[in-house]
Write an enzyme that holds these catalytic residues in place. Structure first.
Site, PDB file in Angstrom:
ATOM      1  N   ARG A  87      -3.281  44.418  46.542  1.00  0.00           N
ATOM      2  CA  ARG A  87      -4.522  44.960  45.977  1.00  0.00           C
ATOM      3  C   ARG A  87      -5.520  43.847  45.714  1.00  0.00           C
ATOM      4  O   ARG A  87      -6.722  44.006  45.902  1.00  0.00           O
ATOM      5  CB  ARG A  87      -4.217  45.739  44.687  1.00  0.00           C
ATOM      6  CG  ARG A  87      -3.685  47.142  44.944  1.00  0.00           C
ATOM      7  CD  ARG A  87      -3.205  47.818  43.666  1.00  0.00           C
ATOM      8  NE  ARG A  87      -1.966  47.195  43.190  1.00  0.00           N
ATOM      9  CZ  ARG A  87      -1.649  47.006  41.917  1.00  0.00           C
ATOM     10  NH1 ARG A  87      -2.489  47.381  40.970  1.00  0.00           N
ATOM     11  NH2 ARG A  87      -0.514  46.434  41.575  1.00  0.00           N
ATOM     12  N   HIS A 127       5.820  48.625  37.592  1.00  0.00           N
ATOM     13  CA  HIS A 127       4.851  48.063  38.530  1.00  0.00           C
ATOM     14  C   HIS A 127       4.297  49.220  39.344  1.00  0.00           C
ATOM     15  O   HIS A 127       5.050  50.015  39.882  1.00  0.00           O
ATOM     16  CB  HIS A 127       5.535  47.034  39.439  1.00  0.00           C
ATOM     17  CG  HIS A 127       4.566  46.188  40.190  1.00  0.00           C
ATOM     18  ND1 HIS A 127       3.773  46.686  41.183  1.00  0.00           N
ATOM     19  CD2 HIS A 127       4.252  44.873  40.066  1.00  0.00           C
ATOM     20  CE1 HIS A 127       3.014  45.711  41.649  1.00  0.00           C
ATOM     21  NE2 HIS A 127       3.284  44.599  40.996  1.00  0.00           N
TER      22      HIS A 127
END
Ligand code: FAD
Ligand code: SF4
Ligand code: SF4
Ligand code: FES
Lengths: 226, 532, 287
Positions: B338, B318
């Site tokens: 994000r 990740h």
């Protein structure tokens, strides 16, 4: 950083020297424990690692999650990996989101004395007493939202003089809210219908038959929602 | 708390913020991505893998940590086990109490089967509980299962198994509706419309979420429902080996009570393996986001029973694991950060990559930024880059971080970092097992009686899973496994139980001189060190 | 500026009519109240054991939270809540032991500063009955109203200090006159209605309730008003039961004083929550 300074902590009254600032979970492992209970997600989500502690010269009982709480000099700590709880069984589809439902399944909520011990111990910092108060007057929606971040660690339950199992009241309220109060998503029901009628089967079959090259091209050219 | 030096560097990020806010970093195409991956993704690093020497995938190169598990002896000595004394005799045995296992158990029970679930920790102590960001389903007007299909394939490098992807995207809305009916509190608008956002690699806003407790909300709702339906659960009783019968079909398992150290023999007409992933193997010596029990147990048990593995050589890192503070290094910073607009920024305050590319690409770009370009920050655990989280409140209004990312906010706040005011430092962390035991769209393996669901399975996501497709996958294939197993057992007669497959596997290991290790490992050993 | 308001649990469940009509009538008179952001049950019954501090904690916290608002007062209308809160406040003010125990446990500095007020007092002192008289319509003209106080508003006198004469309060009668209706005096106005005994010794409560109702009717009352959800329930619901057995029984509506006031102030009837009443008051009110 952690390795530099060591502190003494007392795990169930037994002294160990561990690096300062590491989480209690890592400190206990450093001390030689290999968890079977008391450790689950290691990230603050599962509620397996509820911990209570005291510091010298301070009467207060403090709490935290072993996977999030930092080791400090002089902590006397114990995990509470399990605490017996009362849980009611129900068929959610049959219930109505109102006070009588809560009182049928958890009549003990009316025994709350307002001592606020549940709120004080909650490692998630939730206003536990207040969500129980909301449940006690049938405000399902408020109880649902206020209890949302509950990770069901059970520490509140261990402190309640009214013997309430807060987190079970919380999840009942959340499920009542999610199922019976907030409207269902219409676009979702519509899409499910379309899928069941086979609306997309042709298009999907078509894509499934495409080569990697063909797919790559379609993929690179696909339009993106902003 | 940040060091004085870090606080100085934050000023650089703040200075460029206004300008950056108006720029969108260009996306990359498939070819550029492949180049980036080969250059910087840990899967492609020299010496990361070796061929496994026995079993159905003999000769395939896999990460050392997986090979170590595969090249290990059975936990039990087959000669010692008395298979005559059956402790539990059931229709369906579900191994693993995460989201996949619980969905399977609910559906198998609904199909009329007598179900036993055995799980290693408590019911729900699982990767599912930790998922923050969201779950995908193409249920909006401008979206459709075929569009979703394309995103999944692109994310997986076009190597995914088409029939599995088709099942995934077609069942997606059905699964969301299933959860909605169970009262899962998805974030919705007052009229009931689902609030959905983008995730890495999505071409439509189809990420459903429940604040940043999406997995927890799904897990606790399913668990509550399973309890209401009276599904029998054995906690702290992991499976350590599968059992077969004399026709070679999987017919139960041996469980090990970790507290009393007693073994239980379970006879079952079908077994659903849902033991999740393998982050705790610390592939590439990486820290991980995974829960304590993510040790690939289901992989080795299925492999010994003869099931084939797919894509286990593709590990997902990740892009945004915590790189600071040290106490929680490797923990997840959800992609939703994000998704809500935070940019990736280097030490000089420059944005250096499109924040919502697929994870393999973003991770590689961060590694490149630190290694090749030398524009990373130095932290005690190595390097990291900024994730400019204060942008979220600037874009969506004050309070958004605390409202939408309560778990994230709480974690950093614990260590004196207010992520709505200061950026945070991140670095890729070991997150997800893209591959696993090969299944078909009924969640069946090639071995009769053995079903696999969830992160333990392989093929759905190809070489790289997109955010939000795993929570989906565990429901889709968990449900399918449960339904199909309940159907299948109606015509199954279990013969005499045996452990011959395990005995043969042990013999082969002896021949190879590989008889030291034992697996599954069940729980990692972090004693006397600071780890995990 | 809004006065902090404590509705209490019953007003959120059974007695929503009291909550709705209280808010609506006070608003119509220009008195703004603001519900405390978080509150728990007050405890419902004032603990009789002097050293039962735990039973007073919830009420003490509510009073303390109110003291942190600017106004300095706390309004509550349910007679039970009013009773508990007022007595706990009295104990904190006048008994050092209680004050120390409670404030230490709650870790707050508090010496009973919050002034607990009942809407009847607000109407009398803040609005003033003379002013009120000028604001009402004449819908209630000629209607005979019996004011029923029950026990909780005024007992025990030393602690409650409600109205001038606690065994013979008159504030509701004064309100009735100000509303343009006719107040009738009757001797049962502070007689206990049987309260929670309705669950255990139902027959006793029926007897008490009948006494009260007949007493009011004998004086010509056409409607009874009260501020207590439990009195309202007992006096109202039991009439249904009596009527089931005795078809000659003559029913009389039992309203919250705020509901009647709402009618006098032309508050839209939907805001008065009259639909939960057993004995339908509409025929009387619509004349
Ligand atoms: C931090 C984090 C964030 C994530 N965020 C997202 C996201 O936003 N969206 C998304 O789609 N996906 C996300 N994922 C991925 C997703 O959550 C997981 O892949 C998925 O939940 C796996 O579900 P599962 O049921 O297969 O496995 P798990 O949920 O891990 O459950 C497996 C269970 O099996 C038990 N078990 C293991 N071995 C044995 C054994 N030998 N015997 C019995 N039981 C055993 C385990 O203890 C566990 O309870 C995230 C993962 C993590 C770790
Ligand atoms: S409310 Fe109770 S169970 Fe939930 S997190 Fe807080 S202390 Fe734990
Ligand atoms: S601990 Fe129990 S009694 Fe005390 S406030 Fe919480 S719910 Fe009420
Ligand atoms: S181990 Fe899950 S909350 Fe700490």
């Amino acid at each position: 950083m952690p390795e530099e300074k060591m502190v003494n902590i007392y795990i169930m009254n037994k002294q160990y020297e561990v690096p300062a600032g590491v989480t209690i979970m890592k400190a206990m492992e450093f001390a030689g424990y290999q968890f079977v209970r008391g450790c689950g997600c290691r990230g603050g989500f599962c509620g397996a690692c509820g911990t209570v502690y005291r510091k010298p010269g301070d009467f207060r009982l403090r709490s935290g999650l072993a996977c999030q709480l930092q080791a400090e000099e002089g902590m006397y700590l114990a995990q509470i990996p399990f605490y017996p709880a009362n849980r009611s069984t129900y068929d959610l589809q049959e219930l109505t989101p109102e006070l009588s439902t809560i009182l049928t399944h958890y009549p003990e909520v009316t025994r709350c004395l307002g001592c606020n011990q549940c709120t004080k111990i909650c490692p998630q910092g939730l206003d536990v007493m207040d969500y129980i108060a909301a449940a006690q007057r049938g405000d399902v929606e408020k109880a649902a939202h206020m209890s949302f971040d509950c990770i069901m660690c059970g520490l509140c339950v261990s402190r309640c003089p009214a013997e309430i199992v807060h987190y079970n009241v919380g999840i009942l309220c959340r499920r009542l809210y999610g199922r019976h109060i907030i409207p269902k998503a219409e676009h979702l029901a519509k899409r499910v219908e379309e899928i069941k009628s086979g609306k997309f089967d042709g298009e999907l079959n078509d894509l499934m038959g495409k080569s990697q090259e063909e797919l790559t091209k379609i993929y690179d050219d696909r339009d993106m929602e902003q | 708390m940040y060091t004085a030096e870090m606080l100085e560097l934050i000023k650089v990020v703040e200075q460029t913020r206004e300008k950056r806010m108006s720029e969108t970093f260009p996306r990359i195409n498939v070819e550029e991505k492949n180049k980036l991956l080969r250059g910087f993704h840990p899967d492609y690093m020299d010496g990361a893998m070796r061929p496994v020497q026995l079993g159905p995938n003999k000769g395939d190169a896999l990460p050392h940590e997986h090979v170590d598990i595969l090249e290990s002896r059975s936990w039990v000595d087959p000669a010692d086990v008395d298979l005559e004394k059956i402790d539990f005799d059931v229709d369906v045995l579900v191994i693993g109490g995460g989201g996949a296992g619980t969905s399977a158990a609910i559906m198998a029970a609904e199909g009329g089967a007598d179900v036993l679930m055995a799980t290693k920790l408590r019911h729900g102590d699982a990767n599912t509980m930790m998922a923050e960001g969201g779950i995908q389903a193409a249920d909006k007007e401008n979206d459709s299962p075929p569009i979703h299909y394309l995103d999944v394939m692109g994310g997986g490098g076009f190597l995914n198994i088409p029939e599995l992807v088709s099942a995934l995207v077609s069942d997606a809305p059905i699964c969301i509706e299933w959860l909605e009916n169970f009262g899962a509190m998805f974030s919705k608008f007052p009229d009931g419309t689902m609030n959905t956002i983008h995730g890495g690699g999505t071409s439509r806003r189809r990420m459903h979420f429940a604040h940043d407790y999406t997995g927890a909300e799904i897990m606790r709702t399913l668990r509550d429902e399973a309890r209401n339906r009276g599904v029998k659960v054995l906690e702290f009783a992991p499976a350590v080996e599968l059992l077969k019968d004399d026709q070679g079909q999987v017919a139960g398992a041996i469980l090990y009570n970790m507290e009393t150290e007693k073994y239980y023999i379970v006879r079952a007409k079908a077994v659903i393996m849902a033991t999740g992933g393998s982050g705790r193997l610390h592939i590439n010596e990486s820290p991980t986001t995974n829960h304590y029990g993510a040790t690939a147990d289901g992989i080795i048990m299925s492999y010994r029973a003869g099931a084939k593995l797919a894509f286990l050589n593709a590990t997902q890192f990740h892009p945004t694991g915590v790189a600071f503070p040290e106490q929680v290094v490797g923990q997840l910073v959800t992609e939703k950060v994000r998704g809500l607009g935070a940019q990736l920024v280097n030490i000089e305050g420059e944005q250096f990559f499109y924040p919502l590319e697929t994870r393999d690409a973003v991770s590689s770009a961060i590694i490149r930024e630190c290694r090749e370009r030398g524009k990373g920050l130095t932290v005690p655990s190595g390097s990291g880059v900024w994730l400019d989280s204060p942008m979220i409140d600037i874009i969506h209004g004050k309070g958004t971080v605390q409202e939408e990312l309560p778990a994230m906010f709480r974690m950093f706040d614990n260590f004196g970092i207010k992520m709505d005011e200061t950026p945070i430092i991140i670095y890729p962390t070991l997150h997800y097992q893209n591959g696993g035991v090969l299944i078909n769209d009924k969640a069946e393996t090639e071995i009769e009686g053995l079903y696999i669901a969830g992160e333990c399975a392989g093929g759905v996501h190809g070489r790289n899973r997109l955010m939000g497709n795993s929570l989906l996958d565990i429901l889709v294939f968990g449900r399918r496994a449960g339904m199909n197993a309940a159907e299948k057992i109606k015509n199954v007669k279990v013969g005499k139980l045996n452990l011959e497959h395990a005995a043969e596997y042990n013999q082969e290991l002896d021949k190879l001189g590989l008889n030291e290790r034992v697996s599954p490992i069940l729980i990692p050993d972090y004693r006397y060190k600071i780890s995990g | 500026m809004a006065i902090p308001y404590f509705p209490g649990c019953t007003l959120k469940t059974k007695a929503t009519g009291l909550d709705d009509s209280t808010r609506a009538t006070l608003a119509a008179l220009g008195l703004e109240v603001a519900e405390l952001p978080e509150w728990t049950c007050c405890g419902t019954v004032y603990p009789l054991a002097q050293d039962n501090y735990m039973g007073k904690v919830a009420a003490a916290r509510i009073l303390i939270n109110a003291s942190k608002e600017d106004d300095g007062r706390l309004v509550t209308v349910c007679s039970f809540c009013y009773n508990v809160l007022k007595r706990v406040n009295h104990a904190i003010k006048n008994d050092e032991e209680t004050r120390t125990k409670l404030t230490q446990f709650l870790e707050e500095e508090y010496a009973g500063e919050t002034k607990l007020v009942h809407p009847l007092e607000l109407l009398r002192d803040d609005v003033g009955f003379d002013t009120l008289q000028k604001k009402v319509n004449n819908k209630l003209k000629g209607i005979k109203v019996a004011s029923y106080y029950g026990c909780m508003l005024s007992r025990p006198a030393a602690e409650m200090q409600f109205d001038e004469e606690s065994e013979n309060p008159t504030v509701m009668e004064d309100l009735v006159s100000a509303m343009g209706a006719e107040a009738v005096d009757f001797k049962y106005k502070t007689t206990c209605c049987g309260s929670y005994q309705v669950m255990k010794t139902y027959d006793l409560v029926v007897k008490k309730v009948r006494e009260i109702l007949e007493g009011a009717k004998a004086k010509g009352a056409q409607v009874i008003i009260t501020s207590c959800p439990l009195c309202q329930f007992n006096l109202d619901w039991i009439q249904e039961k009596i009527a089931e057995e005795d078809s000659s029984f003559d029913k009389i509506p039992v309203l919250y004083f705020t509901q009647l006031l709402g009618v006098a102030l032309d508050v839209p009837v939907e805001k008065l929550g009259l639909e939960k009443n057993y004995v339908d008051p509409k025929p009387l009110l619509q004349g």
